[in-house]
Design an enzyme around this catalytic site. Sequence first.
Site, short mmCIF file in Angstrom:
data_model
loop_
_atom_site.label_atom_id
_atom_site.label_comp_id
_atom_site.label_asym_id
_atom_site.label_seq_id
_atom_site.Cartn_x
_atom_site.Cartn_y
_atom_site.Cartn_z
N SER A 235 0.68 -1.26 -0.02
CA SER A 235 -0.01 0.02 0.18
C SER A 235 0.87 1.24 -0.16
CB SER A 235 -0.82 0.07 1.16
OG SER A 235 -0.28 0.56 2.40
N GLY A 236 0.29 2.44 -0.28
CA GLY A 236 0.97 3.63 -0.22
C GLY A 236 0.98 4.48 1.15
#
Length: 192
Positions: free
Chosen positions: A49-50
Site C-alpha cells: 500500500s501507499g
Amino acid sequence: MKKALKIISNIITAVLFINLILMAFLVVSSKASGGEPQAFGYQLKTVLSGSMEPTFQTGSVIAVKPLSSEESKSLKKDDVITFQASQEKLITHRIIAVTNSGDHVMYETKGDNNKTADMEPVLSENVRAIYTGFTIPYMGYFIDFAQSKEGSAILLIGPGLLLLGFAAFSIFQAIREIDPKSRKTDSEEKTA
C-alpha cells in the site's frame, strides 16, 4: 575483433549464469520461508500500500531485520516497524509514541502518508521486525510474480534455456571457426 567478441561472449555468459543463480535463490528462498525471501539474516518484504509514501513506494521491496522479544521492547519513536496486525496481515508503519506499562510496552503507529494514527496500539509481542532503510523501488511486483507458479517456472526455466541457447550458439561459432581451417589444410594437402 575476435577478441572483443570473445569478451562480449564471456560477459553475456556470466550475466546469464548469475541471473540463473539469483532467480533460483529468490524462488527457493521464498518457497522455503513460506512467503517473503530472506538473505543474510534480513527479510525482504513487498510494500502493498501507499501508507508509507514517500519513505517507500507501493510495489517496492524493503529489507527488515527480525527482532527478538527483548529487542521489540526497546524500540523508540520514529523507528519503522513491521508488526502483526492480524493472523494473516503484517503492517509496516512508523512509531509515533511509546507507552510503558509495567513489563508491557505498546507502540502507537502511523503510516507516513496517513492523516491519522492507527486505531489500536501495537503490543511489543506483535512486533516482528524493524526497517533497515534498504529499499528497491518496484521490485515487489517482480517478487510477487516470482512467487506465483507461473512466475517460478518462467524464472527458473527461462534463464536456463537462455544459457543453453547461448552455449549452443557459442559451440556453433567455434565449429565454424575450426571448419575453415580444416578445409584450408585439406586443400593445401591436395596441391602438394
